[in-house]
Scaffold this active site. Structure first.
Site, PDB file in Angstrom:
ATOM      1  N   GLN A   1       0.817  -1.209   0.000  1.00 54.23           N
ATOM      2  CA  GLN A   1       0.000   0.000   0.000  1.00 54.23           C
ATOM      3  C   GLN A   1       0.860   1.273   0.000  1.00 54.23           C
ATOM      4  O   GLN A   1       2.051   1.217   0.322  1.00 54.23           O
ATOM      5  CB  GLN A   1      -0.880   0.026   1.250  1.00 54.23           C
ATOM      6  CG  GLN A   1      -1.915  -1.087   1.309  1.00 54.23           C
ATOM      7  CD  GLN A   1      -2.818  -0.920   2.519  1.00 54.23           C
ATOM      8  OE1 GLN A   1      -2.768  -1.712   3.433  1.00 54.23           O
ATOM      9  NE2 GLN A   1      -3.638   0.122   2.530  1.00 54.23           N
ATOM     10  N   HIS A   2       0.210   2.373  -0.306  1.00 55.75           N
ATOM     11  CA  HIS A   2       0.672   3.749  -0.037  1.00 55.75           C
ATOM     12  C   HIS A   2       1.790   4.304  -0.917  1.00 55.75           C
ATOM     13  O   HIS A   2       1.981   5.518  -0.951  1.00 55.75           O
ATOM     14  CB  HIS A   2       1.146   3.915   1.420  1.00 55.75           C
ATOM     15  CG  HIS A   2       0.272   3.297   2.457  1.00 55.75           C
ATOM     16  ND1 HIS A   2      -1.058   3.615   2.591  1.00 55.75           N
ATOM     17  CD2 HIS A   2       0.541   2.355   3.414  1.00 55.75           C
ATOM     18  CE1 HIS A   2      -1.562   2.908   3.593  1.00 55.75           C
ATOM     19  NE2 HIS A   2      -0.629   2.126   4.103  1.00 55.75           N
TER      20      HIS A   2
ATOM     21  N   ASP B   1      -2.428  -4.747  -0.141  1.00 58.38           N
ATOM     22  CA  ASP B   1      -2.092  -6.141   0.206  1.00 58.38           C
ATOM     23  C   ASP B   1      -2.859  -6.666   1.416  1.00 58.38           C
ATOM     24  O   ASP B   1      -3.248  -7.841   1.449  1.00 58.38           O
ATOM     25  CB  ASP B   1      -0.585  -6.340   0.370  1.00 58.38           C
ATOM     26  CG  ASP B   1       0.081  -5.377   1.332  1.00 58.38           C
ATOM     27  OD1 ASP B   1      -0.614  -4.544   1.950  1.00 58.38           O
ATOM     28  OD2 ASP B   1       1.318  -5.468   1.467  1.00 58.38           O
TER      29      ASP B   1
HETATM   30  O1  LIG Z   1       1.774   0.127   5.049  1.00 54.87           O
HETATM   31  C1  LIG Z   1       1.204  -0.952   5.143  1.00 54.87           C
HETATM   32  C2  LIG Z   1      -0.215  -1.037   5.564  1.00 54.87           C
HETATM   33  O2  LIG Z   1      -0.772   0.201   5.897  1.00 54.87           O
HETATM   34  C3  LIG Z   1       1.961  -2.211   4.812  1.00 54.87           C
HETATM   35  O3  LIG Z   1       1.252  -3.337   5.212  1.00 54.87           O
HETATM   36  C4  LIG Z   1       2.276  -2.247   3.332  1.00 54.87           C
HETATM   37  O4  LIG Z   1       1.075  -2.472   2.634  1.00 54.87           O
HETATM   38  C5  LIG Z   1       3.370  -3.236   2.986  1.00 54.87           C
HETATM   39  O5  LIG Z   1       3.012  -4.538   3.206  1.00 54.87           O
HETATM   40  P1  LIG Z   1       3.966  -5.838   3.173  1.00 54.87           P
HETATM   41  O6  LIG Z   1       4.864  -5.754   2.014  1.00 54.87           O
HETATM   42  O7  LIG Z   1       4.655  -5.897   4.489  1.00 54.87           O
HETATM   43  O8  LIG Z   1       2.994  -6.980   3.038  1.00 54.87           O
END
Ligand SMILES: O=C(CO)[C@@H](O)[C@H](O)COP(=O)(O)O
Ligand SMILES: Nc1ncnc2c1ncn2[C@@H]1O[C@H](COP(=O)(O)OP(=O)(O)O)[C@@H](O)[C@H]1O
Length: 486
Positions: free
Chosen positions: A71-72, A255
């Site tokens: 995300q983000h 994700d």
């Molecule tokens: O910043 C967040 C949720 O807000 C993280 O969960 C990212 O989405 C990255 O996820 P992973 O690569 O650790 O699954």
């Protein structure tokens, strides 16, 4: 057999699953590594996607696909559809001051009420504000802002710079979904709409939602350069389009929302994911607006809400301590299980990368309680696992305070496969733990979306459980952690 595919373009790697639409059976899978770092050229994600798809046997016999991802991350495109600079990822904390500035200007309560979140350095809006302040020439060139899964979906559909793509730089064709849009801090899960004033406040340029592929006569970035294009927000089963070969492309997801979909998480389920990030989340009917900013009021990928807390320090904490102790994952597990609960009083506060929950972007990790007797590899291994899980247990408390009630915790992510992590989780959390069978649940969520977009019906594939651990809470572990953390 009709096949559908799902993708998890996560922080450390790209994973692809190909499943049988009818039964949900896993037919093939593939993966490829992503580069390290918190600033990444999106071209590396595209290359990894090609590699992972090839490893999964390609898409020739697949009818639909959907891409979930980290995300983000801020992907900024110019009017020619080129990436302007490397993407800043969710775990890049350089925008911490930008987050504080945005809160000072708007107010935390106002942010929570309007978009369900209060800015922290992870969220896209803060990265755009950082761009405005630190790289004004780049900010002035921005014609569209996308998230990692939005950009990959767009590329997969055949869009991109004219010399790299079949269909060229049609920015109006950019799409996202509710779950990922809700992590920008300028789209609200409750309102179901972009808050364009908050977007403009972040980047310093006005924006608008994309009008759809091939839309003509729209004034904006693709036309007069005045309005920045934001991806059109698709519903849970809405397709982003079809490739020239006829492959249906689903909406994609953030994700965590992808994992909730892949697990079929419902009422009473709290998911704890231990990958690069640590996350605690649940699927709920009601949307959350937490003015303290601890719990993010995200949207899920099924039309509901996804209250979530995230930590920056999860599986890689274990990798780091394992490296220090010259052991692999199994070795760390054996060492940790040979120590007593509480690790002889050794506490590791794992803020190696700064931290997001609690919001301490400039913090560093620390080790407490060392004596000559307690300084052993076993205690250090156990302290790493306990410290990482205590941060997530604090997050669970916050999610509960937001109204979530759990019957069980579903433990997923790379580190959930570590036997010591599961056992210590049963001692740190005060709820029954279930570890689903090893799998790529985010990519599975993508496959669910692909099936849903293809047939119009959400599939109900089953998920096996690998281990179930009853509550075995040892309150001393969290007590000594609480005493040690800032
Ligand atoms: O910043 C967040 C949720 O807000 C993280 O969960 C990212 O989405 C990255 O996820 P992973 O690569 O650790 O699954
Ligand atoms: N058995 C294990 N014990 C601890 N950590 C593990 C184990 N297996 C994998 N990992 C770690 O899990 C992480 C990958 O998990 P994953 O959920 O795929 O992360 P992401 O989705 O963020 O890329 C890596 O840091 C890896 O070292």
């Amino acid at each position: 057999m009709t096949l559908v595919a799902g993708v998890d373009s996560s922080t450390q790697s790209c994973k692809v699953v190909v499943r049988d639409l009818e039964t949900g059976e896993l037919v093939r899978s593939g993966r490829a590594a992503h580069p390290d770092g918190t600033e990444v050229d999106p071209a590396a994600w595209w290359a990894a996607l090609q590699e992972a798809l090839a490893a999964a046997g390609g898409l020739d016999d697949v009818d639909a696909i959907s891409i979930a991802g980290q995300q983000h991350g801020m992907v900024v495109l110019d009017a020619e559809g080129r990436v302007i600079r490397d993407a800043l990822l969710w775990n890049d904390t350089r925008s911490a001051q930008a987050a504080r500035d945005l809160i000072d200007e708007v107010g935390a309560e106002e942010y929570a009420a309007r978009v369900g979140v209060v800015p922290v350095a992870s969220f896209t809006a803060t990265k755009l504000r950082w761009l405005r302040d630190a790289e004004p020439a780049n900010a002035a060139r921005v014609a569209a802002v996308a998230l990692p899964h939005d950009w990959l979906t767009w590329r997969l559909l055949g869009y991109g710079p004219a010399d790299e793509s079949e269909l060229g730089p049609d920015l109006e064709a950019l799409t996202t979904d509710r779950s990922d849009a809700s992590g920008t801090a300028y789209w609200g899960a409750a309102s179901g709409a972009y808050d364009l004033e908050l977007f403009e406040r972040a980047l310093g340029r006005p924006g608008r939602e994309a009008a759809g592929a091939g839309a003509e006569g729209v004034s904006g970035a693709s036309g007069d350069g005045s309005l920045v294009v934001l991806p059109r927000v698709l519903g849970p089963s809405e397709a982003a389009g079809r490739t020239s070969s006829g492959l249906l492309v689903g909406p994609g997801a953030g994700d965590n929302a992808g994992a909730a979909l892949g697990l079929g998480a419902g009422e009473g389920d709290v998911v704890v994911s231990i990958g690069t990030s640590g996350t605690v989340f649940a699927v709920t009917d009601a949307s959350i607006a937490d003015p303290s900013g601890t719990v993010a009021g995200f949207a899920d990928a099924s039309g509901l809400s996804l209250p979530l807390i995230a930590t920056l320090n999860a599986a890689r904490v274990l990798g780091s301590i394992a490296g220090l102790l010259s052991v692999d994952h199994d070795g760390l597990s054996s060492l940790a299980l040979s120590a007593e609960p509480g690790a002889g009083g050794v506490v590791l506060v794992p803020y190696f990368e700064g931290e997001r929950t609690p919001n301490l972007p400039d913090a560093k990790a620390s080790i407490h309680g060392l004596t000559l007797a307690s300084t052993t590899p076993a205690n250090l291994a156990r302290a790493a696992i306990e410290g990482m899980l205590c941060g997530l247990a604090d997050g669970l408390d916050a999610v509960r305070a937001a109204g979530v009630r759990e019957r069980r915790i579903l433990l997923i992510g790379g580190a959930a496969q570590n036997p010591a992590v599961a056992q210590v989780a049963a001692q740190v959390f005060d709820a029954p733990i279930e570890v689903p069978a090893p799998g790529e649940y985010v990519a599975d969520g993508g496959a669910v979306q692909a099936a849903w977009a293809l047939t119009g019906t959400r599939p109900a594939w089953s998920v096996d459980t690998a281990a179930a651990l009853p509550v075995d809470t040892r309150p001393a572990i969290r007590a000594q952690y609480a005493a040690a953390r800032p």
